[in-house]
Design a protein around this motif. Structure first.
Motif: not given
Ligand code: SF4
Length: 502
Positions: A4-5, A19, A22-24, A26, A75
């Motif tokens: 994810a990073q 972004q 997406r990190l927070r 997933p 992903d």
């Protein structure tokens, strides 16, 4: 490592808050629109894979090695694909498909390079597949181009094309060049295969690097701002909550439309209403109150003719127009082709439509009646009317381009959107889907948007039940747009009842 990073080229274009989300989050699944886009990407890959060589040219005794690395979703863990890429490079493969690299310090990125082509000196040309139109035929320009079927076998030649730049494609090639440079096999060029799957267009990658560096260095936003892509973004429910809690002005004015107000320190809808700035504040108030349209003029009007036809066209990407629809006030008439575009079938379909439309006009004139054909925002129709006459010039039934040009610049070809824009204003815009419901028209397929229609057209080319259903939907969608345009005209002519003066 799971990913994810990792930032992709697509993450660097458009909303950067994606972004962050997406990190927070997933766990939030992709939207249907995103899945359909993915299906189109996969179809593009499949079409190109079919064209790529698998053996040396006849009579060429050299070894030819093609290595296909199985695809890895963005992903998912890409470690094994990265390893396979390095192994394929070490094996000096002539063609490598599905290559994956990661890199970067600070912002770590991943780039999927659809094809790597080994060149005579042992370095590699990265080739990406894009669903954009990446070049246009242009007699005054030249650009290096190679047939997809000759990748890894032949050398590029100069072709009469002009390249069109797309930011995400540029970032992807720039990342590919960085990855290849890191391992000492960068050739300084990259290539893109666009909607025309049969050709790869080459360009140097160095000019792409400054934009990539700037995008990678850009600080991520700490708060969402509503933009066009929010409409199909999987994180919208989360972002909407944040925006509403802050009464952010982008809820009303998306993207850059609120820039002037932000620069004046107005960052909320309430702030804009309270600033008492005349029309902008009144429109913000209307938006808050759920008012869809307001009139800019004392009396709303629309022209009229004895014979009236409402026209709507559907095109597939840049490939051509596959459906011309027309509503004559009683009946809907469709002129459609479901086979690949650009050939005789499209030409014949266009000719049938054109002669039908001109026949309606000629009959009206012969009977001493006035005639008008209407369209909602006719840029697309004008483009494909002109291009169809140009591309198919000389084929049976195709009108001279001058005849088309004379018609579309005549008072008998009327853009209803222009009529609306001149007389009404709407805090949520003036799209047909916004205006027609105010005129009492509703769509059968309410959620069938432009992107879905592109996808449906792709499905409609088949012959199975799904294809037939897709055709039915496309025809219904087109008919609805024709009838909605007619409804808006009638409503304008009645003075746009229900709409208050601004
Ligand atoms: S919903 Fe909009 S603001 Fe939120 S991440 Fe998606 S595109 Fe960005």
């Amino acid at each position: 490592m799971v990913n994810a990073q990792y930032v992709s080229a697509a993450d660097l274009v458009g909303c950067r808050y994606r972004q962050v989300q997406r990190l927070r989050h997933p766990e939030v699944p992709r939207t249907r629109t995103a899945l359909m886009r993915l299906a189109r990407v996969e179809a593009a890959h499949a079409a190109v894979w079919e064209l790529l060589p698998t053996r040396p040219a006849r009579g060429d005794r050299r070894r030819f090695l093609r290595i296909d690395i199985p695809p890895v979703p963005h992903d998912a863990d890409s470690f094994s694909a990265e390893l396979a890429t390095l192994e394929a490079l070490a094996a000096e493969a002539d063609l490598i498909t599905g290559a994956v690299f990661t890199g970067g310090t600070g912002t770590e990125w991943r780039v999927d390079v659809d094809i790597l082509v080994r060149r005579p000196h042992g370095d590699y040309l990265p080739v990406i597949i894009s669903n954009h139109r990446v070049a246009r035929a242009d007699e005054s320009s030249t650009t290096p181009v190679i047939a997809t079927s000759r990748l890894g076998l032949g050398e590029p030649v100069e072709g009469r094309f002009r390249l069109r730049h797309h930011v995400a494609d540029g970032h992807r090639l720039a990342l590919a060049a960085r990855a290849l440079e890191d391992i000492g096999v960068d050739c300084g060029q990259g290539a893109v295969i666009g909607q025309d799957r049969s050709r790869a267009f080459l360009a140097p990658t160095a000019p792409l690097q400054p934009a990539l560096s700037a995008a990678l260095e850009q600080e991520l936003p700490s708060f969402p701002r509503r933009v066009k892509e929010c409409a199909s973004c999987r994180f919208w429910p989360l972002c909407e909550q944040e925006l509403q809690a802050a009464d952010d002005i982008s809820l009303y004015l998306a993207g850059d439309r609120a820039r002037t107000w932000r620069e004046q320190g107005i960052t909320t809808v309430a702030g804009l209403i309270d600033a008492d700035l005349g029309e902008p504040s009144r429109l913000a108030r209307a938006w808050r109150d759920g008012v869809v349209l307001l009139a800019k003029v004392d009396e709303v009007q629309a022209p009229t003719a004895d014979v009236e036809i409402d026209v709507d066209m559907e095109a597939y990407l840049d490939q051509g127009a596959y459906l011309w629809g027309a509503f004559d006030g009683r009946e809907y008439h469709s002129f459609a082709t479901w086979v690949p575009l650009g050939g005789e079938a499209e030409a014949a379909n266009f000719a049938r439509f054109w002669h039908w439309l001109m026949g309606q006009r000629d009959r009206a004139h012969a009977a001493g009646q006035s005639f008008a054909a209407y369209c909602w925002s006719n840029h697309g129709e004008n483009h494909w009317l002109t291009m169809s006459a140009r591309r198919f010039a000389g084929m049976e039934g195709i009108p001279p381009e001058a005849e088309v040009a004379a018609f579309i610049s005549s008072p008998e070809w009327i853009d209803v959107f222009r009529l609306v824009r001149a007389q009404l204003v709407g805090p949520g815009g003036l799209g047909l889907k916004v205006v027609a419901p105010e005129a009492g028209y509703t769509w059968e397929d309410g959620d069938f948007d432009g992107e879905e229609s592109v996808n449906a057209r792709r499905v409609a080319r088949g012959t199975d039940a799904a294809a037939l259903e897709a055709r039915r939907r496309l025809l219904r969608y087109n008919e609805d747009d024709c009838r909605a345009t007619a409804a808006v005209r009638a409503w304008l002519r009645a003075g746009a009842p229900g709409v208050e003066k601004l």
